[in-house]
Design an enzyme around this catalytic site. Sequence first.
Site, mmCIF file in Angstrom:
data_model
loop_
_atom_site.group_PDB
_atom_site.id
_atom_site.type_symbol
_atom_site.label_atom_id
_atom_site.label_comp_id
_atom_site.label_asym_id
_atom_site.label_seq_id
_atom_site.Cartn_x
_atom_site.Cartn_y
_atom_site.Cartn_z
ATOM 1 N N GLY A 188 20.054 132.374 175.037
ATOM 2 C CA GLY A 188 21.225 132.990 174.435
ATOM 3 C C GLY A 188 22.406 133.039 175.386
ATOM 4 N N ASP B 290 16.581 144.848 178.320
ATOM 5 C CA ASP B 290 15.585 143.914 178.835
ATOM 6 C C ASP B 290 14.392 144.592 179.495
ATOM 7 O OD1 ASP B 290 16.889 141.706 177.905
ATOM 8 O OD2 ASP B 290 17.781 141.138 179.817
ATOM 9 N N LYS C 251 10.083 130.418 180.311
ATOM 10 C CA LYS C 251 11.489 130.606 179.981
ATOM 11 C C LYS C 251 12.243 131.273 181.121
ATOM 12 C CE LYS C 251 14.325 132.295 176.176
ATOM 13 N NZ LYS C 251 15.394 132.926 176.929
#
Length: 411
Positions: free
Chosen positions: A101, A311, A410
């Site tokens: 993102g 997060d 990721k």
Amino acid sequence: MDEAMNGAKRVARCPGGVRTPPPSKSLGHRAVICAALAARGLAAGESVLQNVGRSEDIDATLAGVAALWSPAVAARGDVLRIGPGSAQTGLPRRVDCGESGSTLRFLLPLAALEARETVFTGRGRLLARPLAVYADLFRLSGAVFVQEPRAVRVRGPLRGGAYALPGDVSSQFVSGLLLTLPLLPDDSEIRLTTPLQSRGYVDLTLDVMRRFGVTVTQERESYRIRGGQRYRPAVYQVEADYSQAAFFLAAAALGRPVAVAGLNPESRQGDRAILEILRAMGAETDWRAGVVCVRAERLRAVTVDARETPDIVPPIAALCCFGEGRSRIVGAARLRLKESDRLHALAAELGKLGARVEETEDTLTIEGAPRLAGGRVDAWNDHRIAMALAVAALRCDGPVLLTGWRSVAKS
């Protein structure tokens, strides 16, 4: 010397050893983009980025800046040299953002600096995540923004002026505009129509921009941006990542003695709040000679507002499963718009391990217990869900089988 020796003694009480978390992805994205911008134009030159952790997301940003501006990139270990590269052709540009993102939202407005089309693609849930803020702003500025099921097409040029946008959708929209607007010939202003959430991430953007020679004036809920600025080459070292460190720190609080090194105690990373949350839950945090050691005899329930630090909600949720009493994580609706619907994923998967979790639109309520049962769980193709479940597994009586764990690549 005395402080260092005391720190060594403290670390010795953590027989699990010392771990250094990966570099901050948030800072890495920003540094790569600023360095690539410094490699073009009149002030072009080479930047040296140190401690850049390579991951799928950072590689997506490197590929994105290559597609947009073709800088010369030389990698040696965790050091990147980014300097002037080859001239581009006039063909349409394509940027594959993977599942990042940050890559998508930072590079979209930068691509619209020029009157040529750029096509952005991605995988997973990326293109389903909110982009309407940019769609509205681009059209008002005279740029083209077309969102399709599998791609986003943009074409500039953007114009300077006033940009009004909400602050409670994603701070990445604000950061993307902040990175872009100084390069326009005219002055601009960003006005927030609602209070800014995750302000710490915008502060990181402004801090990295300053390191590369670009400044912005902040006035309460607005940002004044002088046009005609240029990014300049810099030597920049990426800090270790607090959001990644949070998983090691959570594991330590659950009785796995591990110390964490490499964190900047003065960091502007908002996720540094994990240390305050651990203390609120009853853990002790000793920080000596640059090393943090966390211990807890027992944990207590806590209420955490997730608006500024989304997060670190996954490791916090894992910890709350073992805090005495009822914990609440509030203001967390935006977690539904991440790589997965993280609120639902946490409720579902922690529940499979035996935790009692109640989910509403923007909250999780978790009843603490000394132990969980264990079971088969899935990461929902989300790196932070995978790591949170691994932490929760430390206090499960039975085995835990985690599928989808490879999603950690990721980050």
